[in-house]
Design a protein around this motif. Sequence first.
Motif, PDB file in Angstrom:
ATOM      1  N   GLU A  77      13.860  -2.285  -7.064  1.00  0.00           N
ATOM      2  CA  GLU A  77      12.645  -3.111  -7.083  1.00  0.00           C
ATOM      3  C   GLU A  77      12.378  -3.706  -5.700  1.00  0.00           C
ATOM      4  O   GLU A  77      11.234  -3.899  -5.297  1.00  0.00           O
ATOM      5  N   ARG A 116      11.027  -0.972  -3.449  1.00  0.00           N
ATOM      6  CA  ARG A 116       9.680  -0.649  -3.915  1.00  0.00           C
ATOM      7  C   ARG A 116       8.707  -1.738  -3.454  1.00  0.00           C
ATOM      8  O   ARG A 116       7.586  -1.454  -3.048  1.00  0.00           O
ATOM      9  N   ASP A 132       7.823  -1.198   0.170  1.00  0.00           N
ATOM     10  CA  ASP A 132       6.898  -0.066   0.310  1.00  0.00           C
ATOM     11  C   ASP A 132       5.489  -0.472  -0.118  1.00  0.00           C
ATOM     12  O   ASP A 132       4.507  -0.157   0.560  1.00  0.00           O
ATOM     13  N   ASP A 133       5.398  -1.181  -1.253  1.00  0.00           N
ATOM     14  CA  ASP A 133       4.088  -1.585  -1.771  1.00  0.00           C
ATOM     15  C   ASP A 133       3.397  -2.548  -0.808  1.00  0.00           C
ATOM     16  O   ASP A 133       2.226  -2.388  -0.485  1.00  0.00           O
TER      17      ASP A 133
END
Lengths: 136, 136
Positions: free
Chosen positions: A116, A119, A122-123
């Motif tokens: 998480e 991620r 990256d987001d």
Amino acid sequence: MVGSTMSMGSEGVATDETGGLISASKVNGTNVYNTQGDSLGSIYDVMIDKRSGQVAYAVMSFGGFLGIGEEYSPLPWSALSYDTRQGGYVVKIDKEALEGGPRYSESDYDRWEDPEFTRGIDDYYSRYASLGGRAL
Amino acid sequence: MVGSTMSMGSEGVATDETGGLISASKVNGTNVYNTQGDSLGSIYDVMIDKRSGQVAYAVMSFGGFLGIGEEYSPLPWSALSYDTRQGGYVVKIDKEALEGGPRYSESDYDRWEDPEFTRGIDDYYSRYASLGGRAL
């Protein structure tokens, strides 16, 4: 500095790096600038994908003293371009965006184990594409 | 340790590394063993391809004292496999082959600028394929 990607390769050889390769220990400590030329901090470490051997994140460090109280901001490696003129990396990210992004303290190193967390990095930075040119 | 590549990923998480990523500063200093379990030395640094961000070589260090007289042997990154049981990298290369391979001293760092040098490393170790499994 105007030049094709090929000529940049030879123009851009600094005394502490080779034409096509650079050691991780020389990447660490390199300054990071925004596109206005303001220093945003420096690279503390790079995170390497174990399976592929690909550098996935550059970890920037801020503040602290002798490592105490220091905070780390990971950036996707693809967001960094190397600028031979400044002798550092340039990101299309302003200071405020960086300050609002994911960060962790030394004691939180195990956050890297959490998918998480990566991620989220990256987001958050997905809107910031590379400046083009060399990735390192 | 028997397991699929997937299960190795989770079994193999040591305290100082994450599931899929490892910091360059933690790779540096990691022991390297041959397939008989003998220690060959440790990783001094990794060389990253500037353009792709791919780790291309692991540089092993030998001998010397406080960095003086130390010698460095670069290995293609693809020759290294990470062994979670030993907590280090394993190479299918014996000590004699390593000693006969390309090496350089600290003052020769600029040899990395010479394409002949990297070609020589690749050629010398071309017979040593990876042990399979994880590349890092």
